[in-house]
Design an enzyme around this catalytic site. Structure first.
Site, mmCIF file in Angstrom:
data_model
loop_
_atom_site.group_PDB
_atom_site.id
_atom_site.type_symbol
_atom_site.label_atom_id
_atom_site.label_comp_id
_atom_site.label_asym_id
_atom_site.label_seq_id
_atom_site.Cartn_x
_atom_site.Cartn_y
_atom_site.Cartn_z
ATOM 1 N N ASN A 1 0.870 -1.174 0.000
ATOM 2 C CA ASN A 1 0.000 0.000 0.000
ATOM 3 C C ASN A 1 0.909 1.226 0.000
ATOM 4 O OD1 ASN A 1 -1.792 2.046 0.506
ATOM 5 N ND2 ASN A 1 -2.361 1.362 2.566
ATOM 6 N N TRP A 2 1.047 1.816 -1.159
ATOM 7 C CA TRP A 2 1.993 2.943 -1.290
ATOM 8 C C TRP A 2 1.430 4.239 -0.720
ATOM 9 C CZ3 TRP A 2 4.003 2.198 -7.050
ATOM 10 C CH2 TRP A 2 4.740 1.010 -7.114
ATOM 11 N N LYS A 3 0.160 4.242 -0.372
ATOM 12 C CA LYS A 3 -0.495 5.445 0.159
ATOM 13 C C LYS A 3 -0.225 6.644 -0.775
ATOM 14 C CE LYS A 3 -0.336 3.381 4.681
ATOM 15 N NZ LYS A 3 -0.293 3.511 6.126
ATOM 16 N N HIS B 1 -9.558 1.160 4.543
ATOM 17 C CA HIS B 1 -8.314 1.349 5.295
ATOM 18 C C HIS B 1 -8.593 2.298 6.467
ATOM 19 C CE1 HIS B 1 -4.300 2.705 6.341
ATOM 20 N NE2 HIS B 1 -3.873 1.571 5.819
ATOM 21 N N GLU C 1 -7.110 4.788 7.523
ATOM 22 C CA GLU C 1 -6.964 6.211 7.188
ATOM 23 C C GLU C 1 -8.209 6.723 6.462
ATOM 24 O OE1 GLU C 1 -3.130 5.776 5.273
ATOM 25 O OE2 GLU C 1 -2.320 5.183 7.215
ATOM 26 N N GLU D 1 -5.615 -4.915 10.485
ATOM 27 C CA GLU D 1 -4.600 -3.901 10.749
ATOM 28 C C GLU D 1 -4.951 -3.151 12.027
ATOM 29 O OE1 GLU D 1 -2.515 -2.676 6.862
ATOM 30 O OE2 GLU D 1 -4.325 -1.493 6.990
ATOM 31 N N GLY E 1 2.048 2.393 10.697
ATOM 32 C CA GLY E 1 2.981 3.503 10.530
ATOM 33 C C GLY E 1 3.648 3.949 11.820
ATOM 34 N N SER F 1 3.162 -2.006 10.455
ATOM 35 C CA SER F 1 4.593 -2.041 10.764
ATOM 36 C C SER F 1 5.259 -3.379 10.459
ATOM 37 C CB SER F 1 4.837 -1.614 12.213
ATOM 38 O OG SER F 1 4.415 -0.274 12.402
ATOM 39 N N GLY G 1 2.697 -1.110 4.316
ATOM 40 C CA GLY G 1 2.757 0.311 4.004
ATOM 41 C C GLY G 1 4.193 0.750 3.773
HETATM 42 P P1 PGA Z 1 2.645 0.346 7.680
HETATM 43 O O1 PGA Z 1 1.195 0.543 7.008
HETATM 44 O O2 PGA Z 1 3.206 -0.954 7.141
HETATM 45 O O3 PGA Z 1 3.431 1.545 7.252
HETATM 46 O O4 PGA Z 1 2.432 0.280 9.147
HETATM 47 C C1 PGA Z 1 0.327 -0.540 6.803
HETATM 48 C C2 PGA Z 1 -0.944 -0.057 6.165
HETATM 49 O O5 PGA Z 1 -1.391 1.049 6.499
HETATM 50 O O6 PGA Z 1 -1.541 -0.736 5.303
#
Ligand code: PGA
Length: 256
Positions: free
Chosen positions: A9-11, A96, A98, A168, A174, A213, A234
């Protein structure tokens, strides 16, 4: 046996230059991808560019979000599932944390998006997970059951033949604070049991990724848990070496 699935997931990260070198490095290291399905989810604007660079590779492309209605319409700024399908996407990340917290997506909106993605013949990666306050209040299972329950109620258990779930924990996204393998396994087993209550065969085939993470250092131990079938990655998916190491760990751990 379930084949593990790792998705990046490159966001909201990337540029043509950055994506160009990331994908070149992923393709150069592709021999590390064995026994695992792999996808990357670039920002929508770069789906075409990334997809072109990944032609004839084993790495598939997904979108990070779509509108809750399909087709075309007067929805300024939105992208529909038909559009990402037209560009070659096979997966769409839905719900997600976010999107839920920053863009106020409710369980109902998330379920509607899962529905349009399935309808278009793509695979939703349905994200669920609890906040730190919810974990500390001891309501993790209730939260996850509620998030999945709305999808079950609206679409029925058979939809889960074609859904990937990503567990998640919000407090692990993150933050560098990864769930322990035991914490993650226990929620994954709970999620599988929720689906098994409705249909045990669908539950045993269901891919449940862990996200939050994941790094090369913790991937193998997480993926060796019986109910963890790969990961949604991520930060570490922006580094080709790290992402490939995580894909390799998934292929190895899940084949044991
Ligand atoms: P992260 O994000 O690996 O940077 O914790 C995971 C995600 O949000 O899908």
């Amino acid at each position: 046996m379930r084949k593990p699935f790792v998705a990046g997931n490159w966001k909201m990260h990337g540029s043509k230059a950055m994506i160009g070198s990331l994908i070149s490095a992923l393709r150069a290291g592709a021999e590390q991808i064995k026994g695992v399905d792999v996808a990357v989810c670039p920002p929508s604007l770069y789906i075409q560019f990334a997809g072109d660079m990944l032609l004839e590779s084993q790495i598939k492309v997904g979108a990070q979000n779509v509108a809750s209605v399909a087709g075309q319409g007067a929805l300024t700024g939105e992208v529909s599932v038909d559009m990402v399908q037209d560009l070659g996407c096979q997966y769409v990340i839905v719900g997600h944390s976010e999107r839920r917290s920053i863009f106020d997506e409710t369980d109902e909106v998330v379920a509607a998006k899962v529905g349009v993605v399935l309808e278009a013949g793509l695979t939703p990666i349905l994200c669920v997970g609890e906040t730190l306050e919810q974990r500390e209040a001891g309501v993790t299972q209730d939260v996850v059951a509620g998030q999945i329950g709305v999808v079950l109620q609206k679409l029925g258990v058979s939809a889960f033949n074609n859904i990937v779930i990503a567990y998640e924990p919000v407090w692990a996204i993150g933050t560098g604070k990864v769930a322990t393998p035991e914490q993650a396994q226990s929620v994954h087993a709970f999620i599988r049991s929720l689906i098994a209550n409705e249909d045990s065969k669908i539950a045993s085939n269901l891919i449940i990724q862990y996200g939050g993470s994941v790094k090369p250092e913790n991937a193998a131990i997480l993926f060796s848990q019986p109910d963890i079938d790969g990961g949604l990655i991520g930060g570490a998916s922006l580094d080709a070496g790290d992402f490939l190491a995580i894909c390799k760990a998934a292929g190895e751990a899940c084949s044991e």
